[in-house]
Design a protein around this motif. Structure first.
Motif, PDB file in Angstrom:
ATOM      1  N   ALA A 164       0.849  -1.196   0.000  1.00 55.90           N
ATOM      2  CA  ALA A 164       0.000   0.000   0.000  1.00 55.90           C
ATOM      3  C   ALA A 164       0.881   1.242   0.000  1.00 55.90           C
ATOM      4  CB  ALA A 164      -0.925  -0.004   1.214  1.00 55.90           C
ATOM      5  N   GLY A 165       1.958   1.194   0.777  1.00 55.08           N
ATOM      6  CA  GLY A 165       2.894   2.330   0.841  1.00 55.08           C
ATOM      7  C   GLY A 165       3.470   2.655  -0.527  1.00 55.08           C
ATOM      8  N   LEU A 166       3.774   1.606  -1.297  1.00 57.06           N
ATOM      9  CA  LEU A 166       4.322   1.827  -2.642  1.00 57.06           C
ATOM     10  C   LEU A 166       3.287   2.509  -3.530  1.00 57.06           C
ATOM     11  CD1 LEU A 166       6.606   1.434  -4.692  1.00 57.06           C
ATOM     12  CD2 LEU A 166       5.666  -0.824  -5.213  1.00 57.06           C
ATOM     13  N   GLN A 167       2.036   2.035  -3.443  1.00 55.58           N
ATOM     14  CA  GLN A 167       0.987   2.666  -4.260  1.00 55.58           C
ATOM     15  C   GLN A 167       0.771   4.122  -3.846  1.00 55.58           C
ATOM     16  OE1 GLN A 167      -3.486   1.975  -4.008  1.00 55.58           O
ATOM     17  NE2 GLN A 167      -2.984   0.741  -5.792  1.00 55.58           N
ATOM     18  N   ILE A 168       0.739   4.361  -2.546  1.00 54.72           N
ATOM     19  CA  ILE A 168       0.554   5.733  -2.043  1.00 54.72           C
ATOM     20  C   ILE A 168       1.695   6.630  -2.531  1.00 54.72           C
ATOM     21  CG2 ILE A 168       0.607   7.134   0.074  1.00 54.72           C
ATOM     22  CD1 ILE A 168      -0.720   4.549   1.431  1.00 54.72           C
ATOM     23  N   HIS A 169       2.913   6.101  -2.455  1.00 50.76           N
ATOM     24  CA  HIS A 169       4.088   6.866  -2.904  1.00 50.76           C
ATOM     25  C   HIS A 169       4.000   7.177  -4.397  1.00 50.76           C
ATOM     26  CE1 HIS A 169       8.258   8.149  -3.258  1.00 50.76           C
ATOM     27  NE2 HIS A 169       8.308   7.402  -4.345  1.00 50.76           N
ATOM     28  N   GLN A 170       3.618   6.166  -5.186  1.00 51.35           N
ATOM     29  CA  GLN A 170       3.581   6.353  -6.641  1.00 51.35           C
ATOM     30  C   GLN A 170       2.502   7.347  -7.059  1.00 51.35           C
ATOM     31  OE1 GLN A 170       3.275   2.226  -7.695  1.00 51.35           O
ATOM     32  NE2 GLN A 170       5.463   2.055  -8.182  1.00 51.35           N
ATOM     33  N   ILE A 171       1.334   7.271  -6.395  1.00 51.79           N
ATOM     34  CA  ILE A 171       0.260   8.215  -6.727  1.00 51.79           C
ATOM     35  C   ILE A 171       0.686   9.635  -6.357  1.00 51.79           C
ATOM     36  CG2 ILE A 171      -2.083   8.940  -6.097  1.00 51.79           C
ATOM     37  CD1 ILE A 171      -2.759   5.918  -5.856  1.00 51.79           C
ATOM     38  N   ASN A 172       1.308   9.751  -5.190  1.00 50.99           N
ATOM     39  CA  ASN A 172       1.716  11.077  -4.728  1.00 50.99           C
ATOM     40  C   ASN A 172       2.827  11.664  -5.597  1.00 50.99           C
ATOM     41  OD1 ASN A 172       1.403  13.230  -3.002  1.00 50.99           O
ATOM     42  ND2 ASN A 172       3.010  12.531  -1.603  1.00 50.99           N
ATOM     43  N   GLN A 173       3.700  10.784  -6.082  1.00 54.57           N
ATOM     44  CA  GLN A 173       4.826  11.202  -6.920  1.00 54.57           C
ATOM     45  C   GLN A 173       4.336  11.855  -8.211  1.00 54.57           C
ATOM     46  OE1 GLN A 173       7.049   7.818  -8.165  1.00 54.57           O
ATOM     47  NE2 GLN A 173       9.020   8.768  -7.726  1.00 54.57           N
ATOM     48  N   SER A 174       3.212  11.327  -8.733  1.00 54.14           N
ATOM     49  CA  SER A 174       2.738  11.845 -10.016  1.00 54.14           C
ATOM     50  C   SER A 174       1.715  12.967  -9.828  1.00 54.14           C
ATOM     51  CB  SER A 174       2.147  10.702 -10.850  1.00 54.14           C
ATOM     52  OG  SER A 174       1.131  10.068 -10.113  1.00 54.14           O
ATOM     53  N   SER A 175       1.414  13.340  -8.586  1.00 56.78           N
ATOM     54  CA  SER A 175       0.482  14.440  -8.376  1.00 56.78           C
ATOM     55  C   SER A 175       1.275  15.729  -8.133  1.00 56.78           C
ATOM     56  CB  SER A 175      -0.456  14.153  -7.195  1.00 56.78           C
ATOM     57  OG  SER A 175       0.223  14.326  -5.980  1.00 56.78           O
ATOM     58  N   SER A 176       0.771  16.807  -8.695  1.00 51.69           N
ATOM     59  CA  SER A 176       1.494  18.069  -8.566  1.00 51.69           C
ATOM     60  C   SER A 176       0.522  19.151  -8.129  1.00 51.69           C
ATOM     61  CB  SER A 176       2.143  18.378  -9.911  1.00 51.69           C
ATOM     62  OG  SER A 176       2.378  19.739 -10.056  1.00 51.69           O
ATOM     63  N   ARG A 178       2.773  17.853  -4.776  1.00 55.07           N
ATOM     64  CA  ARG A 178       2.657  16.677  -3.911  1.00 55.07           C
ATOM     65  C   ARG A 178       1.903  17.053  -2.649  1.00 55.07           C
ATOM     66  NH1 ARG A 178       7.930  12.881  -4.097  1.00 55.07           N
ATOM     67  NH2 ARG A 178       8.293  12.978  -6.327  1.00 55.07           N
ATOM     68  N   LYS A 179       1.046  16.115  -2.193  1.00 51.83           N
ATOM     69  CA  LYS A 179       0.279  16.444  -0.987  1.00 51.83           C
ATOM     70  C   LYS A 179       1.015  15.955   0.256  1.00 51.83           C
ATOM     71  CE  LYS A 179      -2.436  12.253  -0.954  1.00 51.83           C
ATOM     72  NZ  LYS A 179      -3.442  11.600  -0.197  1.00 51.83           N
ATOM     73  N   ILE A 180       0.616  16.522   1.379  1.00 56.38           N
ATOM     74  CA  ILE A 180       1.163  16.052   2.651  1.00 56.38           C
ATOM     75  C   ILE A 180       0.448  14.746   2.983  1.00 56.38           C
ATOM     76  CG2 ILE A 180       1.492  16.609   5.101  1.00 56.38           C
ATOM     77  CD1 ILE A 180       2.702  18.884   3.751  1.00 56.38           C
ATOM     78  N   LEU A 181       1.201  13.708   3.307  1.00 51.42           N
ATOM     79  CA  LEU A 181       0.578  12.412   3.595  1.00 51.42           C
ATOM     80  C   LEU A 181      -0.084  12.433   4.965  1.00 51.42           C
ATOM     81  CD1 LEU A 181       3.386   9.954   2.381  1.00 51.42           C
ATOM     82  CD2 LEU A 181       1.374  10.761   1.118  1.00 51.42           C
ATOM     83  N   SER A 182      -1.229  11.733   5.064  1.00 56.64           N
ATOM     84  CA  SER A 182      -1.870  11.556   6.371  1.00 56.64           C
ATOM     85  C   SER A 182      -0.995  10.633   7.220  1.00 56.64           C
ATOM     86  CB  SER A 182      -3.251  10.917   6.188  1.00 56.64           C
ATOM     87  OG  SER A 182      -3.093   9.565   5.764  1.00 56.64           O
ATOM     88  N   ASP A 183      -1.270  10.545   8.521  1.00 49.72           N
ATOM     89  CA  ASP A 183      -0.479   9.676   9.403  1.00 49.72           C
ATOM     90  C   ASP A 183      -0.514   8.229   8.919  1.00 49.72           C
ATOM     91  OD1 ASP A 183       0.152  11.813  10.930  1.00 49.72           O
ATOM     92  OD2 ASP A 183      -1.138  11.293  12.645  1.00 49.72           O
ATOM     93  N   SER A 184      -1.691   7.752   8.499  1.00 48.66           N
ATOM     94  CA  SER A 184      -1.809   6.361   8.048  1.00 48.66           C
ATOM     95  C   SER A 184      -1.036   6.144   6.757  1.00 48.66           C
ATOM     96  CB  SER A 184      -3.276   5.988   7.831  1.00 48.66           C
ATOM     97  OG  SER A 184      -3.943   5.947   9.067  1.00 48.66           O
ATOM     98  N   GLU A 185      -1.108   7.112   5.841  1.00 46.70           N
ATOM     99  CA  GLU A 185      -0.353   6.994   4.585  1.00 46.70           C
ATOM    100  C   GLU A 185       1.149   6.988   4.876  1.00 46.70           C
ATOM    101  OE1 GLU A 185      -3.258   9.181   1.329  1.00 46.70           O
ATOM    102  OE2 GLU A 185      -2.127  10.419   2.737  1.00 46.70           O
ATOM    103  N   ALA A 186       1.571   7.885   5.753  1.00 48.55           N
ATOM    104  CA  ALA A 186       3.001   7.970   6.081  1.00 48.55           C
ATOM    105  C   ALA A 186       3.472   6.674   6.742  1.00 48.55           C
ATOM    106  CB  ALA A 186       3.261   9.169   7.007  1.00 48.55           C
ATOM    107  N   TYR A 187       2.587   6.067   7.553  1.00 51.60           N
ATOM    108  CA  TYR A 187       2.933   4.799   8.204  1.00 51.60           C
ATOM    109  C   TYR A 187       3.212   3.726   7.146  1.00 51.60           C
ATOM    110  CZ  TYR A 187       2.333   0.390  10.702  1.00 51.60           C
ATOM    111  OH  TYR A 187       2.531  -0.874  11.188  1.00 51.60           O
ATOM    112  N   CYS A 188       2.326   3.635   6.144  1.00 53.12           N
ATOM    113  CA  CYS A 188       2.504   2.611   5.103  1.00 53.12           C
ATOM    114  C   CYS A 188       3.773   2.867   4.288  1.00 53.12           C
ATOM    115  CB  CYS A 188       1.276   2.558   4.190  1.00 53.12           C
ATOM    116  SG  CYS A 188      -0.175   1.873   5.021  1.00 53.12           S
TER     117      CYS A 188
END
Ligand code: ADP
Ligand code: MG
Length: 321
Positions: A164-176, A178-188
């Motif tokens: 899940a962390g990889l998917q979250i990272h990849q989605i965030n990487q391509s968004s401009s 980049r958003k600040i990750l939530s605590d749960s996203e950052a955990y993954c």
């Protein structure tokens, strides 16, 4: 490589504190004293930039993770990790990168009490190869081939967070932007970049388990290796698999379960324990505060993996080729 010796001296010549290390970095080979009545357990894993970690992973996370994936293999063998060598290939001498990488690597080495005893340094596409050595009492190493029908099938902790962390990272990487990750996203994402090697769990598991391995390419795919080696099948109660609260908060349960069954990079242990040892095993893990889950059992006469309703589960995890 120009400056190779300076590079080694600056970043990778750490004083070896372990008395088992007779001769370390600086000679043609390392000299080690192995504990009496033990066997040497050796494993090597290579991480290629952009293949095994995203290109924008921080150098210290790369250093940290490259040691963890190797520690995990030694833990999966039921062995004590002790020493490692580092074969480092880099396109150029970049001191910021080397500072971060060696700090992350050293942090992991200190946390798990293992010594860097040598290596090789070459120029080329960024590739990190670590060979980890450990020890197990003669005859006690845990092998994939020793599982038995009727054994309970266990995992440490929870699965799916790293994928899940990889998917979250990849989605965030391509968004401009980049958003600040939530605590749960950052955990993954942190589970992806800084996994845990289950070395403490391994100390207990090795006293009870018949077979063990670490989950790097997804539960179903890795389980199929134990099944093939032991000539067994498995039934997994997917309805009993617990996910982390962080994963549950980010995805619906079905999606989370997909990450847990087929996602890679968790480095949890997967192991089998005979029925008559399960109670003592579980008590000891609980007493030590170590997390585990009983997810199913091993059965005769098939190499397939079934769920609790008898459906065949397909083992499609990370494929290297
Ligand atoms: P050789 O020419 O004998 O192969 P090298 O020049 O490759 O020796 O390495 C010199 C010494 O530095 C050796 O002891 C080797 O183990 C160590 N070494 C080389 N690269 C690394 C590295 N990246 N990390 C740790 N030790 C290293
Ligand atoms: Mg060399």
């Amino acid at each position: 490589m120009a400056g190779e010796f300076e590079l080694i001296a600056n970043y990778f010549n750490w004083p070896a504190e372990d008395k088992s290390v007779d001769t370390s970095v600086g000679d043609d080979g390392a000299v080690l004293n192995i504990s009496p009545d033990h066997q040497l357990i050796i494993s090597v894993d290579t991480l290629v930039a952009g293949v095994h970690y995203p290109l924008d992973t921080s150098p210290s996370d790369i250093g940290y993770k490259s040691l963890i994936v190797n520690l995990s293999d030694i833990a999966a063998m039921g062995a004590e990790p002790r020493w490692f060598t580092l074969a480092l290939t880099l396109p150029n001498y970049h001191s910021n990168w080397l500072n971060g990488f060696s700090a992350g690597l050293k942090q992991a080495a200190n946390e798990y009490g293992v010594s860097l005893i040598g290596g090789d340094t070459t120029r080329g596409a960024q590739t990190i190869s670590i060979q980890m050595m450990g020890e197990a009492v003669i005859g006690k190493a845990l092998k994939r081939s020793a599982a038995l029908a009727g054994d309970g099938l266990y995992i440490t902790n929870t699965l799916g967070d790293a994928a899940a962390g990889l998917q979250i990272h990849q989605i965030n990487q391509s968004s401009s932007p980049r958003k600040i990750l939530s605590d749960s996203e950052a955990y993954c994402v942190a589970r992806l970049n800084r996994p845990t090697a289950r070395v403490n769990e391994s100390k207990i598991i090795r006293q009870y388990a018949n077979a063990c391995m670490d989950i790097s390419d997804g539960l179903l795919q890795d389980l199929s290796h134990i099944l093939q080696a032991s000539q067994l099948g498995a039934v997994i109660d997917t309805s009993a698999i617990k996910l982390s609260s962080q994963l549950e908060s980010l995805y619906n349960h079905e999606e989370g379960l997909k990450f847990a069954l087929s996602g890679g990079d968790d480095y949890e242990l997967l192991f089998s324990v005979a029925k008559d040892k399960q109670e003592s095993f579980e008590n000891e893990m609980q007493n030590e505060g170590l997390a585990f889950q009983l997810i199913g059992k091993l059965v005769d006469d098939t190499n397939d993996i079934f769920d609790q309703e008898g459906n065949v589960l397909n083992a499609s995890g990370f494929q290297h080729f």
